[in-house]
Design a protein around this motif. Structure first.
Motif, PDB file in Angstrom:
ATOM      1  N   ASN A  71       0.826  -1.215   0.000  1.00  0.00           N
ATOM      2  CA  ASN A  71       0.000   0.000   0.000  1.00  0.00           C
ATOM      3  C   ASN A  71       0.858   1.262   0.000  1.00  0.00           C
ATOM      4  O   ASN A  71       0.461   2.290  -0.546  1.00  0.00           O
ATOM      5  CB  ASN A  71      -0.940  -0.004   1.203  1.00  0.00           C
ATOM      6  CG  ASN A  71      -2.025  -1.058   1.078  1.00  0.00           C
ATOM      7  OD1 ASN A  71      -2.387  -1.458  -0.021  1.00  0.00           O
ATOM      8  ND2 ASN A  71      -2.545  -1.520   2.198  1.00  0.00           N
ATOM      9  N   LYS A  72       2.035   1.181   0.620  1.00  0.00           N
ATOM     10  CA  LYS A  72       2.917   2.341   0.727  1.00  0.00           C
ATOM     11  C   LYS A  72       3.525   2.710  -0.634  1.00  0.00           C
ATOM     12  O   LYS A  72       3.539   3.883  -1.026  1.00  0.00           O
ATOM     13  CB  LYS A  72       4.034   2.051   1.735  1.00  0.00           C
ATOM     14  CG  LYS A  72       5.014   3.188   1.966  1.00  0.00           C
ATOM     15  CD  LYS A  72       4.419   4.261   2.848  1.00  0.00           C
ATOM     16  CE  LYS A  72       5.460   5.305   3.201  1.00  0.00           C
ATOM     17  NZ  LYS A  72       4.890   6.428   3.970  1.00  0.00           N
ATOM     18  N   GLY A  74       2.773   1.092  -3.690  1.00  0.00           N
ATOM     19  CA  GLY A  74       1.933   0.761  -4.838  1.00  0.00           C
ATOM     20  C   GLY A  74       2.126  -0.691  -5.249  1.00  0.00           C
ATOM     21  O   GLY A  74       3.248  -1.201  -5.250  1.00  0.00           O
ATOM     22  N   ARG A  77       4.576  -1.298  -8.335  1.00  0.00           N
ATOM     23  CA  ARG A  77       5.992  -1.121  -7.987  1.00  0.00           C
ATOM     24  C   ARG A  77       6.460  -2.248  -7.070  1.00  0.00           C
ATOM     25  O   ARG A  77       7.592  -2.736  -7.212  1.00  0.00           O
ATOM     26  CB  ARG A  77       6.201   0.230  -7.306  1.00  0.00           C
ATOM     27  CG  ARG A  77       5.973   1.419  -8.225  1.00  0.00           C
ATOM     28  CD  ARG A  77       6.121   2.734  -7.490  1.00  0.00           C
ATOM     29  NE  ARG A  77       7.511   2.977  -7.116  1.00  0.00           N
ATOM     30  CZ  ARG A  77       7.918   3.953  -6.305  1.00  0.00           C
ATOM     31  NH1 ARG A  77       7.017   4.754  -5.757  1.00  0.00           N
ATOM     32  NH2 ARG A  77       9.187   4.122  -6.038  1.00  0.00           N
ATOM     33  N   GLU A 126      -6.493  -6.340  -8.504  1.00  0.00           N
ATOM     34  CA  GLU A 126      -6.780  -4.954  -8.864  1.00  0.00           C
ATOM     35  C   GLU A 126      -7.084  -4.808 -10.360  1.00  0.00           C
ATOM     36  O   GLU A 126      -7.979  -4.057 -10.750  1.00  0.00           O
ATOM     37  CB  GLU A 126      -5.604  -4.050  -8.474  1.00  0.00           C
ATOM     38  CG  GLU A 126      -5.396  -3.898  -6.979  1.00  0.00           C
ATOM     39  CD  GLU A 126      -6.616  -3.321  -6.284  1.00  0.00           C
ATOM     40  OE1 GLU A 126      -7.251  -2.401  -6.850  1.00  0.00           O
ATOM     41  OE2 GLU A 126      -6.948  -3.799  -5.183  1.00  0.00           O
ATOM     42  N   TYR A 186       3.553  -1.401 -13.729  1.00  0.00           N
ATOM     43  CA  TYR A 186       4.351  -0.654 -12.749  1.00  0.00           C
ATOM     44  C   TYR A 186       3.564   0.491 -12.109  1.00  0.00           C
ATOM     45  O   TYR A 186       3.732   0.797 -10.931  1.00  0.00           O
ATOM     46  CB  TYR A 186       5.608  -0.109 -13.435  1.00  0.00           C
ATOM     47  CG  TYR A 186       6.592   0.560 -12.495  1.00  0.00           C
ATOM     48  CD1 TYR A 186       7.437  -0.201 -11.691  1.00  0.00           C
ATOM     49  CD2 TYR A 186       6.671   1.949 -12.424  1.00  0.00           C
ATOM     50  CE1 TYR A 186       8.347   0.396 -10.838  1.00  0.00           C
ATOM     51  CE2 TYR A 186       7.579   2.561 -11.573  1.00  0.00           C
ATOM     52  CZ  TYR A 186       8.413   1.783 -10.785  1.00  0.00           C
ATOM     53  OH  TYR A 186       9.313   2.387  -9.926  1.00  0.00           O
ATOM     54  N   HIS A 187       2.690   1.123 -12.858  1.00  0.00           N
ATOM     55  CA  HIS A 187       1.967   2.312 -12.394  1.00  0.00           C
ATOM     56  C   HIS A 187       0.727   1.987 -11.568  1.00  0.00           C
ATOM     57  O   HIS A 187       0.124   2.882 -10.971  1.00  0.00           O
ATOM     58  CB  HIS A 187       1.510   3.124 -13.610  1.00  0.00           C
ATOM     59  CG  HIS A 187       0.545   2.369 -14.482  1.00  0.00           C
ATOM     60  ND1 HIS A 187       0.964   1.357 -15.338  1.00  0.00           N
ATOM     61  CD2 HIS A 187      -0.807   2.437 -14.615  1.00  0.00           C
ATOM     62  CE1 HIS A 187      -0.086   0.857 -15.966  1.00  0.00           C
ATOM     63  NE2 HIS A 187      -1.169   1.486 -15.544  1.00  0.00           N
ATOM     64  N   THR A 189      -1.872   1.081  -8.780  1.00  0.00           N
ATOM     65  CA  THR A 189      -2.005   1.139  -7.323  1.00  0.00           C
ATOM     66  C   THR A 189      -3.360   0.554  -6.937  1.00  0.00           C
ATOM     67  O   THR A 189      -4.297   0.512  -7.745  1.00  0.00           O
ATOM     68  CB  THR A 189      -1.914   2.583  -6.800  1.00  0.00           C
ATOM     69  OG1 THR A 189      -2.928   3.370  -7.446  1.00  0.00           O
ATOM     70  CG2 THR A 189      -0.545   3.186  -7.094  1.00  0.00           C
ATOM     71  N   SER A 326      -4.882  -5.983  -0.474  1.00  0.00           N
ATOM     72  CA  SER A 326      -3.583  -6.536  -0.094  1.00  0.00           C
ATOM     73  C   SER A 326      -3.647  -7.258   1.253  1.00  0.00           C
ATOM     74  O   SER A 326      -2.983  -8.273   1.458  1.00  0.00           O
ATOM     75  CB  SER A 326      -2.521  -5.429  -0.030  1.00  0.00           C
ATOM     76  OG  SER A 326      -2.887  -4.438   0.904  1.00  0.00           O
TER      77      SER A 326
END
Length: 383
Positions: A71-72, A74, A77, A126, A186-187, A189, A326
């Motif tokens: 969560n911090k 993403g 990432r 997600e 990668y992007h 969240t 998560s």
């Protein structure tokens, strides 16, 4: 097979699915060289068991904090960082100069495996939410495919002649592919969730899911570890057929995961888990018949039944109302992995205290318990 076609035709879905494949390639390549590491460091089976325990300890250590990390930074990432760190840490167990450094290397490798496992399952959850497309089960099929790739790669062992070189080549090839695919996820969240204060009502569906995960993955681990011995000692199968139970189980596990998403869209996740449990029950009945051919068919049905359970549990866990995806995935991963590790051990004690056939009666009981719990879950309407 719609989800398989979706993954193969669209890089947005292929990219996270290949992370699943990568994870099993790293882990499987290490696993095939365990005897070489044992011989190189001149350790006995007990010491090796403790070293492998450190691998599991690393996994369990990261589970409580994985959701906070994801969560911090993403989920996209976190998945990519898992790919990078696994690529590096997969090398160290094979070049560990002594036993203690092996334990440390395996602990770090296990921790990174655990974080990547939760991140990639959360990532798929997600993407499914965003696109309203189901491909979780097929993604787990790609994990199974990683094991097949490792098995084929093992034929290169005599040609390469070096465990470290083999792993290095594997890591470089897998990393290069992931580098080209990372831009697809990668992007990403996790979507914000309106969290509810902790209550028994909120925790109850997760607890039931956790029990199902523990039982189903414990059963899966038990079949992987004990099927060959069961065919040899209980069924008295011919020598040529002793490995057939595991082969049938693995083949149908992979096949079932490529079918699971389409069926899930039609009947729903909970009903699919119930259907999987019912198929597994039929499989155990055939296994307990003590007929060689029927037992092998039974193991195949076990593989088909269990193939859909874990992916659907991750899907359900990532969509529990009032719980971040998560956190739900981490809870399912923790309880499920506990079962995978402890299940074969419990079955071993049952086999030692009673008989090996008793252990498989216990597995039949576990499948029946899963079926009962899915009925409980369905009445709660968690999805």
């Amino acid at each position: 097979m719609k989800s398989l076609q979706l993954i193969l035709s669209n890089p947005r879905y292929f990219a996270p699915a290949f992370v699943f494949t990568s994870l099993n390639i790293w882990f499987g390549t290490w696993a095939i060289y365990i005897p070489s590491v044992k011989e190189k460091l001149q350790i006995d089976k007990a010491d090796l068991g403790i070293a492998i325990f450190f691998l599991s300890l690393g996994v369990f250590t990261v589970f409580p904090i994985a959701s906070k990390i994801i969560n911090k930074i993403g989920v996209g990432r976190a998945t990519w960082f898992g790919v990078v760190f696994n690529s590096v840490l997969a090398l160290f167990p094979l070049i560990a100069p002594n036993y203690y450094s092996l334990c440390i290397a395996l602990f770090l490798f296990g921790a990174c495996n655990g974080l990547t496992d939760i991140a990639m399952n959360t990532l798929v959850t997600e993407i499914e939410k965003e696109d309203k497309q189901n491909f979780m089960s097929a993604a787990h099929g790609f994990f199974s495919l990683g094991g097949v790739i490792v098995g084929l790669g093992s034929f290169l062992i005599p040609l390469i002649g070096s465990p470290f070189l083999h792993m290095l080549i594997t890591v470089i090839l897998v990393l290069i592919i992931n580098v080209f695919l990372k831009k697809r996820y990668y992007h990403i969240t996790a979507a914000p969730v309106e969290k509810e204060p902790f209550s028994l009502k909120l925790f109850k569906p997760l607890l039931v899911l956790g029990i199902i995960g523990f039982v189903s993955m414990g059963s899966e681990g038990g079949i992987i570890d004990w099927s060959a011995l069961y065919l040899k000692e209980v069924v008295l199968a011919p020598e040529a057929l002793i490995g057939s139970g595991f082969l049938a189980f693995s083949a149908m596990m992979t096949f079932g995961r490529f079918l699971g998403d389409g069926i899930s869209q039609r009947i729903g996740s909970i009903k699919l888990v119930a259907l999987g449990a019912f198929i597994a029950i039929i499989g155990y009945v055939l296994v307990l018949s003590e007929n060689s051919i029927l037992a092998i068919v039974g193991f195949a049905l076990n593989g088909l039944g269990f193939s859909v359970m874990v992916p659907e549990l991750f899907r359900i866990g990532g969509n529990v109302k009032g719980v971040e995806s998560s956190q739900g995935v981490a809870f399912i991963a923790g309880t499920g992995y506990s079962g995978f590790l402890l299940g074969p051990v419990i079955l071993g004690f049952l086999a030692e205290g009673f008989t090996l056939k008793t252990s498989f009666w216990a597995l039949l009981g576990c499948a029946a318990l899963v079926l009962f719990l899915t009925i409980v879950l369905n009445t709660k309407k968690t999805t």
